[in-house]
Design a protein around this motif. Structure first.
Motif, PDB file in Angstrom:
ATOM      1  N   SER A 201       0.775  -1.247   0.221  1.00  0.00           N
ATOM      2  CA  SER A 201      -0.327   0.074   0.018  1.00  0.00           C
ATOM      3  C   SER A 201       0.982   1.144  -0.225  1.00  0.00           C
ATOM      4  N   VAL A 202       2.170   0.637   0.545  1.00  0.00           N
ATOM      5  CA  VAL A 202       2.328   2.636   1.049  1.00  0.00           C
ATOM      6  C   VAL A 202       3.464   2.726  -0.359  1.00  0.00           C
ATOM      7  N   PRO A 203       4.041   1.831  -1.517  1.00  0.00           N
ATOM      8  CA  PRO A 203       4.270   2.035  -2.539  1.00  0.00           C
ATOM      9  C   PRO A 203       2.948   2.585  -3.446  1.00  0.00           C
ATOM     10  N   TYR A 204       1.837   1.343  -3.424  1.00  0.00           N
ATOM     11  CA  TYR A 204       0.912   2.698  -4.123  1.00  0.00           C
ATOM     12  C   TYR A 204       0.905   3.842  -3.890  1.00  0.00           C
ATOM     13  N   TYR A 205       1.060   4.111  -2.824  1.00  0.00           N
ATOM     14  CA  TYR A 205       0.149   5.414  -3.043  1.00  0.00           C
ATOM     15  C   TYR A 205       1.516   6.949  -3.163  1.00  0.00           C
ATOM     16  N   ILE A 206       2.761   6.189  -3.326  1.00  0.00           N
ATOM     17  CA  ILE A 206       3.388   7.295  -4.210  1.00  0.00           C
ATOM     18  C   ILE A 206       3.909   6.564  -5.290  1.00  0.00           C
ATOM     19  N   PHE A 207       3.709   5.587  -6.207  1.00  0.00           N
ATOM     20  CA  PHE A 207       3.029   5.583  -7.194  1.00  0.00           C
ATOM     21  C   PHE A 207       2.490   6.635  -7.749  1.00  0.00           C
ATOM     22  N   ARG A 208       1.573   6.550  -7.580  1.00  0.00           N
ATOM     23  CA  ARG A 208      -0.143   6.913  -7.603  1.00  0.00           C
ATOM     24  C   ARG A 208       0.292   8.488  -7.802  1.00  0.00           C
ATOM     25  N   ALA A 209       1.577   9.310  -6.011  1.00  0.00           N
ATOM     26  CA  ALA A 209       1.265  10.730  -6.322  1.00  0.00           C
ATOM     27  C   ALA A 209       2.735  11.221  -7.747  1.00  0.00           C
ATOM     28  N   VAL A 210       3.454   9.830  -7.862  1.00  0.00           N
ATOM     29  CA  VAL A 210       4.842  10.105  -9.026  1.00  0.00           C
ATOM     30  C   VAL A 210       3.350   9.838 -10.209  1.00  0.00           C
ATOM     31  N   THR A 211       2.439   9.160 -10.730  1.00  0.00           N
ATOM     32  CA  THR A 211       1.955   9.429 -12.131  1.00  0.00           C
ATOM     33  C   THR A 211       1.020  11.243 -11.761  1.00  0.00           C
ATOM     34  N   GLN A 260       4.359  13.392   3.817  1.00  0.00           N
ATOM     35  CA  GLN A 260       2.714  13.694   3.906  1.00  0.00           C
ATOM     36  C   GLN A 260       1.646  13.243   2.563  1.00  0.00           C
ATOM     37  N   ILE A 261       2.781  13.124   2.070  1.00  0.00           N
ATOM     38  CA  ILE A 261       1.683  11.875   0.943  1.00  0.00           C
ATOM     39  C   ILE A 261       0.417  10.924   1.318  1.00  0.00           C
ATOM     40  N   LEU A 262       1.921  10.321   2.789  1.00  0.00           N
ATOM     41  CA  LEU A 262       1.468   8.786   2.958  1.00  0.00           C
ATOM     42  C   LEU A 262       0.528   9.682   3.591  1.00  0.00           C
ATOM     43  N   ALA A 263       0.218  10.544   5.307  1.00  0.00           N
ATOM     44  CA  ALA A 263      -0.746  10.688   6.128  1.00  0.00           C
ATOM     45  C   ALA A 263      -2.116  11.443   5.114  1.00  0.00           C
ATOM     46  N   ASP A 264      -2.218  12.146   4.192  1.00  0.00           N
ATOM     47  CA  ASP A 264      -2.779  12.546   3.262  1.00  0.00           C
ATOM     48  C   ASP A 264      -3.756  11.109   2.897  1.00  0.00           C
ATOM     49  N   SER A 265      -3.006   9.456   3.251  1.00  0.00           N
ATOM     50  CA  SER A 265      -3.547   8.549   1.866  1.00  0.00           C
ATOM     51  C   SER A 265      -4.410   7.346   2.827  1.00  0.00           C
ATOM     52  N   LEU A 266      -3.334   7.579   4.278  1.00  0.00           N
ATOM     53  CA  LEU A 266      -3.319   6.405   4.995  1.00  0.00           C
ATOM     54  C   LEU A 266      -4.008   6.572   6.408  1.00  0.00           C
ATOM     55  N   VAL A 267      -5.178   5.832   6.891  1.00  0.00           N
ATOM     56  CA  VAL A 267      -5.052   5.920   8.600  1.00  0.00           C
ATOM     57  C   VAL A 267      -4.242   5.972   9.021  1.00  0.00           C
ATOM     58  N   SER A 268      -3.359   4.926   9.102  1.00  0.00           N
ATOM     59  CA  SER A 268      -2.642   5.048  10.000  1.00  0.00           C
ATOM     60  C   SER A 268      -1.411   5.694   9.989  1.00  0.00           C
ATOM     61  N   PHE A 269      -0.966   6.302   9.510  1.00  0.00           N
ATOM     62  CA  PHE A 269       0.037   7.415   9.326  1.00  0.00           C
ATOM     63  C   PHE A 269      -0.589   8.648   9.863  1.00  0.00           C
ATOM     64  N   LYS A 270      -2.069   8.626   9.463  1.00  0.00           N
ATOM     65  CA  LYS A 270      -2.423  10.618   9.861  1.00  0.00           C
ATOM     66  C   LYS A 270      -1.601  11.087  10.461  1.00  0.00           C
ATOM     67  N   ASP A 271      -1.123  10.876  12.195  1.00  0.00           N
ATOM     68  CA  ASP A 271      -0.656  11.616  12.599  1.00  0.00           C
ATOM     69  C   ASP A 271       1.074  11.206  12.978  1.00  0.00           C
ATOM     70  N   SER A 272       1.382  10.670  12.089  1.00  0.00           N
ATOM     71  CA  SER A 272       2.418  10.173  12.717  1.00  0.00           C
ATOM     72  C   SER A 272       3.800  11.160  11.712  1.00  0.00           C
ATOM     73  N   PHE A 273       4.792  11.217  12.376  1.00  0.00           N
ATOM     74  CA  PHE A 273       5.798  12.163  11.798  1.00  0.00           C
ATOM     75  C   PHE A 273       7.227  11.176  11.645  1.00  0.00           C
ATOM     76  N   ILE A 274       8.711  12.319  10.742  1.00  0.00           N
ATOM     77  CA  ILE A 274       9.833  11.640  10.643  1.00  0.00           C
ATOM     78  C   ILE A 274      10.583  12.065  11.973  1.00  0.00           C
ATOM     79  N   ASP A 275      10.980  10.716  12.337  1.00  0.00           N
ATOM     80  CA  ASP A 275      11.439  10.966  13.677  1.00  0.00           C
ATOM     81  C   ASP A 275      13.203  11.175  13.368  1.00  0.00           C
ATOM     82  N   LYS A 276      13.573  10.443  12.073  1.00  0.00           N
ATOM     83  CA  LYS A 276      15.323  10.409  11.186  1.00  0.00           C
ATOM     84  C   LYS A 276      14.631  10.174  10.672  1.00  0.00           C
ATOM     85  N   PHE A 277      16.312  11.104  10.301  1.00  0.00           N
ATOM     86  CA  PHE A 277      16.667  10.873   8.663  1.00  0.00           C
ATOM     87  C   PHE A 277      17.663   9.999   8.299  1.00  0.00           C
ATOM     88  N   SER A 278      18.067   9.142   7.693  1.00  0.00           N
ATOM     89  CA  SER A 278      19.613   8.624   7.469  1.00  0.00           C
ATOM     90  C   SER A 278      20.825   9.551   7.562  1.00  0.00           C
TER      91      SER A 278
END
Length: 395
Positions: A201-211, A260-278
């Protein structure tokens, strides 16, 4: 400072630690130069989640690693820190999961108290002097001090082939537009019911945002993995090599948009946040030393064995094409190929060995040999071979 040693290992990543520890255990006076303040290199910087390349591709859950040795030792130590850890199946292969902080502890435990091993952290190699086909000295800067090292043999585990370049050793490097996509990871916290997220599901919504042209085209090849803690997950976005690898802020901006796209698209990510970048953008392909033998795609897929085979591997040829994304070509289930010692020996510098990502392989074969589990065993065998060469005991 002048330093005399039997073996110099350049780079303290996963392969470099294995090479240095093995050389020291075999009785060699060993020096390790590492630019970071800690061991582990990219495995730590990039928040890797799994050790790949440890097992064959049998359908049954593996009990032992293909190569044993330090690779198996590391897995046992990781399991000691997280007893419930076991190999898990991912598609057609098995991988060994780990937490970044656990791997760091294990590598420190392996290396910090190893008799015969001296480690210089925060030290960057800046010059190599080669005479009559052998490396005579290597210089590195540690803070404000210059280290001048006089080794008998050298193992390049730097990932980017620092010694190979500086010594005049022969190497190959694919054009930038033909190299594999690079990866950039970020950790997300505050995910609700992460175990209930269907991985596709995560790659799908990212792919859709690319299209929909909300994201650059290369980001459609993103991946998502659950974390060790209930509310966390890891997302890997992929970037073309032409990107400025020093400009990690640009990669971070892409990551923010993806989140942000994941937060807007999936309920599980709605209130999530980026904790760390590599801390790094990870190249999947770079310089490859020209050795006494160049391992090929045919060698890998035909499960070829060699008279001087020193490392077994069954990981597929995994290529991240800039246009097509990831492709996988598998070895016959239950079988493996061997990496010959000649792939670890420079063709024109007598006392230079390579380990990790920059061994002597074709660009296609690199898609199989570059993974962590295989690189640990390559490092171990390079350390052993470098020690054996001091007494003329070679295959």
């Amino acid at each position: 400072m002048d330093i005399f040693c039997d073996i110099l290992v350049a780079g303290g990543g996963i392969a470099g630690i294995a090479a240095a520890v093995k050389a020291a255990r075999e009785g060699a006076d060993t020096v390790l130069i590492e630019k970071n303040s800690f061991p582990g290199g990219i495995a730590i910087h990039a928040m890797h989640r799994y050790i790949c390349g440890l097992y064959n591709s049998d359908s049954d859950a593996p009990v032992n690693t293909l190569n044993g040795g330090i690779a198996e030792e590391i897995c046992l130590m990781l399991k000691g820190l997280a007893p419930k850890t076991k190999a898990i199946r991912m598609g057609k292969v098995y991988v060994f999961p780990f937490a970044t902080e656990d791997l760091l502890k294990v590598l420190r435990n392996l290396s910090d108290n190893q008799i015969g091993l001296t480690i210089f952290y925060e030290s960057k190699l800046d010059s190599v002097i080669t005479e009559q086909g052998s490396i005579k000295t290597a210089s590195a800067k540690k803070l404000n001090e210059q280290l001048v090292i006089y080794p008998r043999s050298v193992i390049d585990c730097s990932g980017d082939g620092a010694v190979i370049r500086l010594s005049g050793a022969a190497y190959e490097l694919s054009p930038a537009n033909e190299r594999q996509l690079a990866g950039f990871c970020f950790k997300i916290k505050g995910i609700v019911n992460p175990s209930g997220i269907f991985p596709v599901s995560v790659p799908y919504y990212i792919f859709r945002a690319v299209t929909e042209k909300k994201l650059p085209a290369n980001l459609k090849f993103s991946k998502y993995y659950p974390g060790n803690i209930d509310d966390e997950g890891f997302c890997i976005i992929n970037l073309p090599f032409e990107n400025n690898f020093e400009n990690i802020q640009e990669a971070g901006k892409h990551a923010v948009i993806v989140h942000q796209i994941l937060a807007d698209s999936l309920v599980s990510f709605k209130d999530s946040f980026i904790d760390k970048f590599s801390d790094a953008i990870v190249e999947r392909e770079g310089l490859r030393m020209t050795g006494q033998y160049i391992l090929t795609k045919k060698d890998v897929l035909s499960a070829r064995k060699f008279h001087d085979g020193v490392v077994k591997n069954a990981w597929p040829i995994e290529l991240w094409n800039q246009d097509k994304g990831p492709t996988y070509q598998y070895i016959k289930a239950g079988d493996f190929y061997e990496i010959p010692l000649r792939c670890l020996k420079s063709v024109n510098i007598k006392n230079l060995y390579g380990a990790g990502r920059c061994i002597s392989v074709s660009s296609e074969a690199l898609g199989s040999t570059r993974v962590m589990g295989t690189c640990i065993s390559i490092g171990e065998q390079a350390g052993l071979a470098a020690v054996n060469s001091l007494s003329g005991n070679t295959l």
